[in-house]
Motif scaffolding. Structure first.
Motif, PDB file in Angstrom:
ATOM      1  N   LYS A  71       0.841  -1.197   0.000  1.00  0.00           N
ATOM      2  CA  LYS A  71       0.000   0.000   0.000  1.00  0.00           C
ATOM      3  C   LYS A  71       0.878   1.251   0.000  1.00  0.00           C
ATOM      4  O   LYS A  71       1.615   1.495   0.952  1.00  0.00           O
ATOM      5  N   GLU A  73       1.461   5.158   0.307  1.00  0.00           N
ATOM      6  CA  GLU A  73       0.779   6.146   1.138  1.00  0.00           C
ATOM      7  C   GLU A  73       1.564   7.449   1.218  1.00  0.00           C
ATOM      8  O   GLU A  73       2.765   7.476   0.985  1.00  0.00           O
ATOM      9  N   TYR A 105      -1.617  -1.148  -4.206  1.00  0.00           N
ATOM     10  CA  TYR A 105      -2.821  -0.315  -4.175  1.00  0.00           C
ATOM     11  C   TYR A 105      -2.565   0.926  -3.326  1.00  0.00           C
ATOM     12  O   TYR A 105      -1.527   1.056  -2.683  1.00  0.00           O
ATOM     13  N   TYR A 107      -4.916   4.470  -1.316  1.00  0.00           N
ATOM     14  CA  TYR A 107      -6.137   5.217  -1.052  1.00  0.00           C
ATOM     15  C   TYR A 107      -5.848   6.657  -1.476  1.00  0.00           C
ATOM     16  O   TYR A 107      -5.119   7.375  -0.794  1.00  0.00           O
ATOM     17  N   SER A 113      -7.166  11.674  -7.983  1.00  0.00           N
ATOM     18  CA  SER A 113      -7.318  10.353  -8.608  1.00  0.00           C
ATOM     19  C   SER A 113      -6.871  10.338 -10.072  1.00  0.00           C
ATOM     20  O   SER A 113      -6.349   9.331 -10.549  1.00  0.00           O
ATOM     21  N   GLN A 123      -9.532   3.037 -10.438  1.00  0.00           N
ATOM     22  CA  GLN A 123     -10.381   3.263  -9.276  1.00  0.00           C
ATOM     23  C   GLN A 123     -11.243   2.037  -8.986  1.00  0.00           C
ATOM     24  O   GLN A 123     -11.702   1.361  -9.902  1.00  0.00           O
ATOM     25  N   THR A 124     -11.449   1.777  -7.701  1.00  0.00           N
ATOM     26  CA  THR A 124     -12.431   0.774  -7.290  1.00  0.00           C
ATOM     27  C   THR A 124     -13.705   1.542  -6.939  1.00  0.00           C
ATOM     28  O   THR A 124     -13.754   2.765  -7.073  1.00  0.00           O
ATOM     29  N   ASN A 126     -14.758   1.709  -3.914  1.00  0.00           N
ATOM     30  CA  ASN A 126     -14.625   1.944  -2.483  1.00  0.00           C
ATOM     31  C   ASN A 126     -14.249   3.408  -2.219  1.00  0.00           C
ATOM     32  O   ASN A 126     -13.085   3.779  -2.280  1.00  0.00           O
ATOM     33  N   HIS A 135     -11.713  10.013  -0.129  1.00  0.00           N
ATOM     34  CA  HIS A 135     -10.704   9.143  -0.741  1.00  0.00           C
ATOM     35  C   HIS A 135     -11.372   8.054  -1.565  1.00  0.00           C
ATOM     36  O   HIS A 135     -12.547   7.745  -1.348  1.00  0.00           O
ATOM     37  N   GLU A 137     -10.261   4.022  -3.095  1.00  0.00           N
ATOM     38  CA  GLU A 137      -9.253   2.965  -3.198  1.00  0.00           C
ATOM     39  C   GLU A 137      -8.936   2.753  -4.671  1.00  0.00           C
ATOM     40  O   GLU A 137      -9.833   2.722  -5.515  1.00  0.00           O
ATOM     41  N   ASP A 139      -6.287   0.463  -7.461  1.00  0.00           N
ATOM     42  CA  ASP A 139      -5.376  -0.666  -7.669  1.00  0.00           C
ATOM     43  C   ASP A 139      -4.447  -0.394  -8.832  1.00  0.00           C
ATOM     44  O   ASP A 139      -4.883   0.142  -9.868  1.00  0.00           O
TER      45      ASP A 139
END
Length: 142
Positions: A71, A73, A105, A107, A113, A123-124, A126, A135, A137, A139
Motif C-alpha cells: 500500500k 501512502e 494499491y 487510497y 485520482s 479506481q475501485t 470503495n 478518498h 481505493e 489498484d
C-alpha cells in the motif's frame, strides 16, 4: 534554461527521515489540517522515500506491506515544487521497487485520482472519508 535533477531515494538515515516527515507535516498537517497523530500513524511499519530537486528537499512518500498487498501512502510534494512531475517521479520509483509484489494499491484523495489513473491505477468503487477528506481505493494495473 536551467537543468532540473529530480532524485528519489529510499530513506536510509535519520536526517532523511526527519526531512521526509517535515515535508509530510507541511502538506498534510499544515495545508490540509490532518492531525499530526493521524498523519504519522504507522510510520514505524513503513518504508519511506524522499525526493530532491537539485539537492533541495521537495517530496516524500511511504509504503507498507499489508495483508492484501503493498500500500503506497502519503505522497506529498511541497507547494513550491508542484507541477514539476515530482509526485510522478516518487510514484514511479516506488512502483519500480514494488514490481515483484502481487498487488499494489493506494487510497487516493479523490481530487488526485486522475494523477494515479494517468500512472497506471484503476479506481475501485470503495469511496470513504479519511481525516475529513474524500478518498477512493485504487489498484495498480500491471
Amino acid at each position: 534554461m536551467s537543468h532540473t535533477t529530480i532524485i528519489v531515494e529510499k530513506v536510509d538515515n535519520q536526517k532523511q527521515i526527519e526531512i521526509a516527515f517535515e515535508i509530510r507535516k507541511q502538506v498534510f498537517v499544515i495545508e490540509q489540517n490532518v492531525s499530526q497523530e493521524r498523519e504519522s500513524m504507522d510510520d514505524e511499519d513503513a518504508i519511506h522515500y524522499i525526493a530532491t530537486v537539485n539537492g533541495e528537499p521537495a517530496g516524500a512518500a511511504r509504503y507498507r506491506i499489508m495483508e492484501k498487498g503493498a500500500k503506497i501512502e502519503r505522497i506529498a510534494v511541497l507547494n513550491t515544487f508542484r507541477g514539476k512531475r515530482i509526485g510522478e517521479a516518487i510514484l514511479l520509483k516506488i512502483l519500480e521497487d514494488l514490481k515483484n509484489e502481487e498487488k499494489v494499491y493506494l487510497y487516493a484523495q479523490v481530487n488526485a485520482s486522475q494523477f494515479y489513473i494517468k500512472n497506471g491505477f484503476r479506481q475501485t468503487d470503495n469511496y470513504f472519508l479519511d481525516a475529513g477528506i474524500e478518498h477512493v481505493e485504487m489498484d495498480f494495473i500491471k
